[in-house]
Write an enzyme that holds these catalytic residues in place. Structure first.
Site, PDB file in Angstrom:
ATOM      1  N   GLU A 199       2.280  12.775   1.782  1.00  0.00           N
ATOM      2  CA  GLU A 199       3.190  12.178   1.095  1.00  0.00           C
ATOM      3  C   GLU A 199       4.191  12.190   2.337  1.00  0.00           C
ATOM      4  O   GLU A 199       4.624  12.748   3.049  1.00  0.00           O
ATOM      5  CB  GLU A 199       3.467  12.984   0.346  1.00  0.00           C
ATOM      6  CG  GLU A 199       5.140  13.769  -0.498  1.00  0.00           C
ATOM      7  CD  GLU A 199       5.374  13.999  -1.169  1.00  0.00           C
ATOM      8  OE1 GLU A 199       6.450  14.017  -2.179  1.00  0.00           O
ATOM      9  OE2 GLU A 199       5.177  14.777  -1.257  1.00  0.00           O
ATOM     10  N   LYS A 232       7.123   8.327  -6.637  1.00  0.00           N
ATOM     11  CA  LYS A 232       6.772   9.226  -6.918  1.00  0.00           C
ATOM     12  C   LYS A 232       8.118   9.205  -8.536  1.00  0.00           C
ATOM     13  O   LYS A 232       9.362   9.097  -8.705  1.00  0.00           O
ATOM     14  CB  LYS A 232       7.369  10.435  -6.594  1.00  0.00           C
ATOM     15  CG  LYS A 232       6.680  11.608  -6.506  1.00  0.00           C
ATOM     16  CD  LYS A 232       7.193  13.014  -5.322  1.00  0.00           C
ATOM     17  CE  LYS A 232       6.550  14.737  -5.155  1.00  0.00           C
ATOM     18  NZ  LYS A 232       7.114  15.186  -4.591  1.00  0.00           N
ATOM     19  N   CYS A 288       1.752  14.088  -5.463  1.00  0.00           N
ATOM     20  CA  CYS A 288       1.957  15.853  -5.415  1.00  0.00           C
ATOM     21  C   CYS A 288       2.390  15.540  -6.660  1.00  0.00           C
ATOM     22  O   CYS A 288       1.734  16.402  -7.426  1.00  0.00           O
ATOM     23  CB  CYS A 288       3.168  15.455  -4.436  1.00  0.00           C
ATOM     24  SG  CYS A 288       3.610  17.404  -3.969  1.00  0.00           S
TER      25      CYS A 288
END
Length: 264
Positions: A41, A111, A145
């Site tokens: 990430e 994200k 994540c």
């Protein structure tokens, strides 16, 4: 398809250093016969670097970072998935971009589930849940994540046909159970491969816990990194999906009509 995961150090003094580290990993991945390299990430710039620095280092897509990574992909013959702060019309997103070995931009994902103040102070949330691309006949999906910690997000990928779910992450202490428990559970319950790649070291007061992994659809570890810098390599065979799904028919036996909240 052979996949390489670059578990690299947290310290990224500048974007040039981050890009150079990914490029070096891509060359090593090529030597190992990998077709796809996945970096953590925000691997270009660093993750826990604060809103001011995130803003200063953000780039649009396509832009300087994707152009640089495209050139490395062409040089090495390896597709590259890497993380960057992406400048968009609505703000800066925590994104992963994928460039193919011919330099084309295959996919980009923002994200969707923001993790605490660390994310909310820097990023706007993405609003597309399932992003996929095809590589060597394998349907590859993207999450970042915290996204993988929501079973609904992974199940949406499975229902949409994702075979390999790629998850760049910045997992830190004390959340190591995500890698050791949740990620294998997600692979098993949604019957797909998961490639989960973390970083190591300290950054912004956080300690990253490594333990990158590739998990098969039966929940077994195909590869697992330790706590140090590592290029983790594993083979993903989509032919393993059908027998695994026959043995563990969660997708077939779902009853989504029962899962909605009852009327008020």
């Amino acid at each position: 398809m052979r996949v390489a995961l670059f578990q690299g150090p947290a310290e990224t003094p500048d974007a040039e250093a981050g890009l150079a580290a990914i490029a070096d990993a891509a060359r090593r991945a090529a030597e190992a016969g990998a077709r796809l390299l996945v970096a953590p990430e925000m691997s270009v710039t660093g993750y826990a670097i604060g809103a001011e620095r995130v803003t200063a280092l953000a780039e649009p897509v396509p832009g300087a970072y994707t152009e640089r990574m495209a050139a490395v992909a062409v040089e090495t013959g390896v597709a590259i998935a890497f993380g960057q702060p992406e400048r968009t019309a609505s703000g800066i997103a925590n994104s992963v971009q994928v460039v193919d070995r011919d330099g084309t931009l295959l996919a980009g994902y923002r994200k969707a589930h923001l993790f605490g103040d660390l994310d909310r102070e820097c990023f706007v949330a993405g609003d597309v849940g399932v992003v996929q691309f095809s590589l060597d006949g394998v349907v590859v999906g993207l999450l970042i994540c915290y996204d993988v910690e929501f079973p609904e997000a992974v199940r949406a990928h499975a229902v949409a046909g994702t075979e390999l779910l790629v998850v760049p992450t910045g997992l830190m202490d004390p959340y190591g159970a995500v890698s050791s428990l949740l990620v294998p559970a997600r692979a098993l319950e949604s019957q797909l491969f998961v490639a989960y790649v973390n970083r190591i070291g300290r950054e912004g007061g956080y300690t990253y816990c490594g333990s990158s992994c590739v998990i098969g659809p039966d929940g077994t570890e195909l590869a697992r990194a330790g706590l140090g810098e590592e290029l983790l390599v594993a083979d993903v065979d989509p032919a393993a999906l059908a027998p695994s799904r026959a043995l563990n028919p969660y997708l077939r036996d779902r009853r989504p009509e029962l899962y909605a909240a009852p009327p008020a």
